[in-house]
Write a protein that holds these residues in place. Structure first.
Motif, PDB file in Angstrom:
ATOM      1  N   ALA A   1       0.812  -1.216   0.000  1.00  0.00           N
ATOM      2  CA  ALA A   1       0.000   0.000   0.000  1.00  0.00           C
ATOM      3  C   ALA A   1       0.849   1.271   0.000  1.00  0.00           C
ATOM      4  O   ALA A   1       0.315   2.372  -0.144  1.00  0.00           O
ATOM      5  N   GLY A   2       2.170   1.132   0.177  1.00  0.00           N
ATOM      6  CA  GLY A   2       3.047   2.295   0.184  1.00  0.00           C
ATOM      7  C   GLY A   2       3.099   3.012   1.520  1.00  0.00           C
ATOM      8  O   GLY A   2       3.426   4.204   1.593  1.00  0.00           O
ATOM      9  N   ILE A   3       2.782   2.284   2.597  1.00  0.00           N
ATOM     10  CA  ILE A   3       2.783   2.886   3.938  1.00  0.00           C
ATOM     11  C   ILE A   3       4.102   2.552   4.621  1.00  0.00           C
ATOM     12  O   ILE A   3       4.340   1.410   5.013  1.00  0.00           O
ATOM     13  N   SER A   4       4.955   3.539   4.762  1.00  0.00           N
ATOM     14  CA  SER A   4       6.246   3.302   5.413  1.00  0.00           C
ATOM     15  C   SER A   4       6.074   3.357   6.930  1.00  0.00           C
ATOM     16  O   SER A   4       5.117   3.964   7.431  1.00  0.00           O
ATOM     17  N   PRO A   5       6.989   2.766   7.702  1.00  0.00           N
ATOM     18  CA  PRO A   5       6.859   2.758   9.170  1.00  0.00           C
ATOM     19  C   PRO A   5       6.823   4.150   9.784  1.00  0.00           C
ATOM     20  O   PRO A   5       6.242   4.351  10.839  1.00  0.00           O
ATOM     21  N   GLY A   6       7.458   5.131   9.115  1.00  0.00           N
ATOM     22  CA  GLY A   6       7.533   6.480   9.667  1.00  0.00           C
ATOM     23  C   GLY A   6       6.577   7.467   9.036  1.00  0.00           C
ATOM     24  O   GLY A   6       6.770   8.682   9.144  1.00  0.00           O
TER      25      GLY A   6
END
Length: 450
Positions: free
Chosen positions: A410-415
């Motif tokens: 989904a393109g959700i990075s941890p930060g």
């Protein structure tokens, strides 16, 4: 009863209880059918043309119909109402889980806002989403959905519907129109579902093309427009149904939970069918007092949206100049900027949401802590559309229902810090608060390296 849910373009007067044989209905009470393709220029003008409901004694605000159940004047009327012969279009109401006059009025406003024939409002955004999907998709059938969705919706499609209803979903990158088309299973897929602006990555859906692909295959298109009311009007670009969590921008006060389903009058009425209607039988009923409060906030939604969007654009531009990794569709380097510019309603901006990618969750949390507890730029909280800026680290909050692999797809990075930009205080005051917090973060990073 279909007419009962449709918009009208006149001022209405109060009307006392009709008799079953009353054939002299006032034109200003009966709902009038809108053209299939509305001709107004934008959502604000549509709202201005919508029916205005006066109070029982001529008040400029409508009265609240707080009754759970409604009386009839003749005993034969009740059976005619249950048979569908008499309904809200003639001022006959059975029970507020079915139709309530105050909730019906809010539905007319939401329909005007989205340019649909009808709308009905529910107790939450998730109840609106789950009800419309259960109405359109049966056991053994299939949904194609965007791989980037609100975590609750993703969990509904991934876990709950397969277990409870034998309804499965294929997730795709909706930017890839060919892959989207390939995911459709002939004879089984019934719905194409996506968000106009994805939560949280702000991918903009090509609504006209996605609708064309779906309709060629006989699918219904359901679009969640929670992130972009006023900014984008999906129904005017081919979407069949528009859903909202109206807890967010429509409410604006972070004090109400509510949802809406906007679409064709026949479909919305089917949701309220006594025998087969998902909204009627599952019962996510909106309280009439809540509907009244929301109806009083919609008239200034356009003004609020413009300020949310204006500040989001200014902040995004300044953050980019500072070298931060900012995601905002109003920036020219955003991959969907040109698309959004071509489909957005003029003068409402590019949305009030932006994302900052801080690289790691630890760094994201440090920034949010400074922004809330040291400089008062905003609040660490989920949700959006509030007059204060709200911030959350999406991967560990509103998108936590997605596993690591799903978040990566989904393109959700941890930060990734999702920000719902508010409009309280002055723009420069809030920007100075952001700069001070960022400076503290950078100073603390230098100290830790030394």
């Amino acid at each position: 009863m279909a007419d009962a849910l449709q918009n009208v373009n006149v001022i209405s007067s109060s009307k006392k209880r009709a008799t079953p044989d009353d054939s002299n209905h006032d034109d200003d009470f009966i709902s009038k059918k809108l053209p299939a393709k509305p001709t107004w220029g934008d959502p604000v003008s549509a709202l201005a043309n919508a029916r205005h409901e006066f109070g029982e004694h001529g008040g400029v605000n409508m009265s609240i119909e707080a009754s759970a159940t409604f009386t009839v004047m003749e005993p034969e009327t009740l059976s005619r109402m249950f048979a569908g012969e008499l309904g809200p279009d003639r001022d006959f109401f059975i029970y507020s889980r079915h139709f309530n006059p105050t909730v019906l009025n809010l539905g007319r406003q939401m329909a005007a806002l989205e340019g649909t024939e009808a709308a009905y409002c529910t107790s939450s955004g998730m109840s609106a989403i789950s009800s419309i999907l259960l109405q359109l998709v049966s056991s053994g059938e299939h949904i194609v959905a965007s791989q980037t969705l609100y975590g609750g919706t993703h969990a509904l499609l991934t876990h709950f519907l397969p277990r409870s209803s034998n309804i499965t979903t294929s997730f795709v990158d909706i930017r890839d129109l060919e892959k989207t088309k390939e995911a459709i299973i002939e004879g089984r897929t019934k719905v194409l579902y996506f968000e106009s602006m994805s939560n949280p990555t702000l991918t903009v859906a090509n609504i006209p093309e996605l609708s064309r692909i779906a309709h060629e295959k006989g699918l219904m298109v359901v679009v969640d427009n929670t992130f972009a009311p006023m900014v984008v009007s999906p129904a005017r670009m081919g979407a069949d149904v528009v859903v909202h969590s109206i807890s967010k921008y429509v409410s604006g006060g972070a004090d109400i939970i509510a949802g809406a389903v906007c679409g064709p009058a026949s479909l919305v009425n089917s949701l309220m069918d006594l025998h087969q209607g998902a909204l009627m039988l599952l019962g996510p009923t909106m309280n009439a007092k809540v509907a009244f409060e929301l109806s009083e906030r919609i008239p200034h939604l356009g003004l609020r949206i413009k300020e949310h969007c204006h500040r989001a654009l200014v902040y995004a531009q300044r953050m980019k100049k500072m070298g931060l990794k900012v995601i905002y569709p109003g920036l020219e380097d955003h991959p969907d900027h040109r698309l959004l510019k071509s489909i957005a309603n003029k003068e409402y901006g590019y949305g009030g949401m932006l994302c900052l990618d801080m690289g790691t969750e630890a760094r994201a949390n440090k920034l949010m802590n400074l922004l809330q507890n040291h400089t008062q730029f905003g609040l660490m909280a989920v949700s959006l559309g509030y007059y204060e800026t709200l911030m959350s680290c999406s991967g560990s909050s509103t998108s936590s229902e997605l596993n690591e692999e799903e978040q990566a797809l989904a393109g959700i990075s941890p930060g990734l810090v999702r920000m719902s930009i508010g409009y309280s205080g002055t723009l420069e005051q809030r920007w100075n608060q952001f700069e001070k917090a960022l400076s503290k973060l950078q100073d603390s990073s230098l100290c830790s390296k030394n």
